[in-house]
Each structure stands twice: as C-alpha cells, then as structure tokens.
Write an enzyme that holds these catalytic residues in place. Sequence first.
Site, PDB file in Angstrom:
ATOM      1  N   TYR A   1       1.237  -7.307  -0.911  1.00  0.00           N
ATOM      2  CA  TYR A   1       0.984  -8.264  -0.033  1.00  0.00           C
ATOM      3  C   TYR A   1      -0.756  -8.235   0.143  1.00  0.00           C
ATOM      4  CZ  TYR A   1       0.693 -11.934   3.611  1.00  0.00           C
ATOM      5  OH  TYR A   1       0.467 -12.965   4.395  1.00  0.00           O
TER       6      TYR A   1
ATOM      7  N   ASP B   1      -6.767  -2.445  -0.785  1.00  0.00           N
ATOM      8  CA  ASP B   1      -6.370  -3.175   0.376  1.00  0.00           C
ATOM      9  C   ASP B   1      -5.593  -2.182   1.457  1.00  0.00           C
ATOM     10  OD1 ASP B   1      -5.476  -4.631   2.349  1.00  0.00           O
ATOM     11  OD2 ASP B   1      -3.880  -6.077   0.908  1.00  0.00           O
TER      12      ASP B   1
ATOM     13  N   LYS C   1      -5.259  -4.943  10.920  1.00  0.00           N
ATOM     14  CA  LYS C   1      -4.355  -4.367  11.762  1.00  0.00           C
ATOM     15  C   LYS C   1      -4.926  -3.401  12.790  1.00  0.00           C
ATOM     16  CE  LYS C   1      -0.560  -6.173   8.793  1.00  0.00           C
ATOM     17  NZ  LYS C   1      -0.604  -6.175   7.698  1.00  0.00           N
TER      18      LYS C   1
HETATM   19  C1  LIG Z   1      -0.894  -7.619   6.718  1.00  0.00           C
HETATM   20  C2  LIG Z   1      -1.428  -7.498   5.393  1.00  0.00           C
HETATM   21  C3  LIG Z   1      -2.472  -8.155   5.111  1.00  0.00           C
HETATM   22  C4  LIG Z   1      -2.658  -9.617   5.775  1.00  0.00           C
HETATM   23  O1  LIG Z   1      -3.497  -9.451   7.004  1.00  0.00           O
HETATM   24  P1  LIG Z   1      -3.161 -10.670   7.966  1.00  0.00           P
HETATM   25  O2  LIG Z   1      -4.061 -10.254   9.080  1.00  0.00           O
HETATM   26  O3  LIG Z   1      -1.616 -10.978   8.365  1.00  0.00           O
HETATM   27  O4  LIG Z   1      -3.795 -11.798   7.473  1.00  0.00           O
HETATM   28  C5  LIG Z   1      -3.161  -8.057   3.797  1.00  0.00           C
HETATM   29  N1  LIG Z   1      -2.760  -6.998   3.072  1.00  0.00           N
HETATM   30  C6  LIG Z   1      -1.940  -6.195   3.459  1.00  0.00           C
HETATM   31  C7  LIG Z   1      -1.790  -4.702   2.949  1.00  0.00           C
HETATM   32  C8  LIG Z   1      -1.248  -6.220   4.727  1.00  0.00           C
HETATM   33  O5  LIG Z   1      -0.442  -5.203   5.254  1.00  0.00           O
END
Ligand SMILES: *Cc1c(COP(=O)(O)O)cnc(C)c1O
Length: 430
Positions: A146, A241, A269
């Site tokens: 994601y 990511d 995060k």
């Molecule tokens: C949570 C998450 C995102 C998206 O971040 P948001 O602040 O919810 O837009 C992207 N990449 C990873 C790996 C994530 O866990």
Amino acid sequence: MFMNYKRSSALFAQAEKVIPGGVNSPVRAFKAVGGTPIFVKEAKGAYLYDEDGNKLIDYINSWGPMILGHAYEPVVNAVIEKAKKGTSFGMPTEIETEIAELAVSMVPNIDKIRFVNSGTEACMSAIRLARGYTGKDKIVKFAGCYHGHSDSFLIQAGSGAVTFGSPNSPGVTQGTAKDTLLAKYNDIESVKALLEANKGEIACIIIEPVAGNMGCIPPKDGFLQALRNLCDINNVLLIFDEVMTGFRLAKGGTQELFNLKADIVCFGKVIGGGLPVGAFAAREEIMNYLAPVGPVYQAGTLSGNPLAMAAGLAMLKTLNNDSELFNRLAEKTAYLHEGFTKVLNENNITHTINRVGSMISIHFAEEPVVDFETSAKGNNETFKKFFHGMLQEGIYIAPSAFETWFITDALSYEDLNTTIAAVKKVTSKF
Ligand SMILES: *Cc1c(COP(=O)(O)O)cnc(C)c1O
C-alpha cells in the site's frame, strides 16, 4: 470481562448520517470484521479509553505513529507551546530546517527532505519526482503493498497479462492504470519479467521494504539486494516506501536495518508524532529536481506546518537520543511472538506469525505468509471471531486480517502477559 459498546454504536449511527460510512478512512468502519466501530474519547500510554468508559490495550496506535505510546508528553507539550505562537503561516520557519537536519542525520543516503501532509502525498510526489528525473513513465509496484490512495497506486494485476495493470477503484482511469505494473512480493523473477517486457520505459520500482499492509511480511533473504541490482542495471530508481517502517524498525529505517541503499525514501506516520505529516527524501541531485530549484512541481499550503513539525521534531529527538529503544521494542515483540506461539499451539490453532522489529501479525493460515496471495489464504472467519473475542477481553487489534500490530514502548510486560492470556482464552473456544 464484558464490554459494552452502546454509546459507540449510537455515535456511529449519528456519524453515518453526515459522513460516508460514518468514517473518514474506510478501514475504521469494521467492514472486514462486522459490528460497529469504537469511538475513542482519549488515550494515554498503551491504553485507549472509549466513549462507553472501556479501557483497551491498544495494538494499532493510530496505525503506527504512536511508537512511544499515546499523549507522549514531550510531543504534546511541543505542540501546545507552538500553537500559542500561531498555527500556520505559509512562510518558512526555522523548525522546518531543524527537523530536516535531524532526519537527514538519522537516515542513510539522503541529503535533502521535503515535508508534506500525509504518506499518500509523500508516495505520490516520490513517483512524480522519479518520473521527472528519469524521463520515463511506468512504475512497478508489488501486489499487496500500500502506498496511499493516489490514482497510480489503486491498481491491481490485470486479467491474465502480468505486464498490464487495471484500476481497482472506479474513478481511476485506464490511462493511469497502463503505467503501473504489478509484480509479486518476494518474487524477483516477476520483477525481471516486467523489466524485460518494458525495456527503457520504467522510471522506478516502489516497495514497502518490510511489507505491513498485508500483515507483516519480511523480505526474503537477498530479495531487496536483488531489486537494488536490477534497478542499477536497468537505470531505474528504487523507492523505499518507509511510511510504516521509517523511524520504527531502526533510526535509519530499513536501509539501516538491512544495510541497503534506496534512491528515494518516503515517510509518514512516526515522523509526524501523531500529526498529519509525510515526507520524501533522496540524495541532492534527485531532490534538486523539485520546484523551486528544479522542474518537477510539488507544493502544499500547510506543508511544514509548525504544529506538525514541532510534534515530529519532539518525536525524532526522543528516538535519536534513546539508543536502547529499538532493541526494547524488538524484545517486547519477540516476547509476544513466543507467548502467542505457545498458547496457539496449546489450543491446536493453525497459524503463522510474522515479525520484524516492532511489527507483528498473526495469520490463521497453514502456509508461510510471504506475499499477498498467501496472506489472503488466511481464514477470515477465524480472524473475525478472534478480533471480537479480543475486543471483549479489552484488547484492540486492527479490524482486518491484512494489518500489522504495532508495538509501542508504553506497553509493559504485564500488558503483554494480559494479551497473551487473552489470546489463550479467546482461541480456546474455537
Ligand atoms: C499508511 C501508509 C501510506 C499512506 O499514508 P497516509 O498518511 O495514510 O496517506 C503509504 N505507505 C505505507 C507503507 C503506509 O503504511
């Protein structure tokens, strides 16, 4: 213990009238597990206090940011003090440089960092930068990873052909989908095939270096290094990511943990200490492709917001100054892992547990969980029972089998023992 969730249910009914599905982000709505979501009133340390007066041990922790527990005082105080001086200016402030310097000093292989407002924005901007820098259009992502909800990532493997993505949400166009290619996590051959079939057209490969959005899935030995090599040979940028793993698995994230080099790194995060923050970073020659120095446009009215930067800076300072923190977190998580294995075996429950650092997931699956397919084989009916059983024991885990548990430093060994005992009790009835 019997938990009553009456007031939460009533608040949810009220919310549904004015907010689609009653929530501002879909996973919160409990669709995957049934029932209605819990409305939280406040939280402190390892615990949530909900609108019905229940106290819950929290293993979501806002989906990752609260690595030191809720309402961590240095973060809260930094925000309060900043707020008194104005909440947004749309002008440069010194604290932006301060947090940028600290982040650059903690994370390997980055010279410059740009702050945005979410992980979604960070990943969206990172691929635009990669495309601008390389002059190529296509990107490779992995099924089950994601990267936020921007159009280029809401893509699934197209029917039959591995070389062609298709939209997995209405509103994403075929035009966008054709530039996102889907590979299989932990399967280097699937990446090679895509590179071969799209020679000279791929700008970047983006990956969660430890996957956390299909449960926790560690990269197989040598997988990330092999990706790095493929990127070098084919002149493709490698994007880690680290929205979930950054400042969580180590000070320097997975680049430090695995001694690997990414070209662009995305954050979110933890970096915001619980305020809306994302960031992306790279070496200077890549970052200088961004406006206003370079041609790739990227902007934000509230980017680098003073409250968000104050929270993030207080968080990163704590992580940077506590040399034992990441070990402590890994030890607590290993303790849970051992405890869960023991009680699940005692109750004859088929399961697989994955763990890296302070990320852990229980899968009610027979086979090892190494990618999206094997994660999806987990028994969802068992998970639903498990989720609601744990809730009745006062333990809040993510309301979906595809999520990781996040361990915080605020959890005591007593909390961990309570949790292990709850797993034993809940699964004894299966
Ligand atoms: C949570 C998450 C995102 C998206 O971040 P948001 O602040 O919810 O837009 C992207 N990449 C990873 C790996 C994530 O866990």
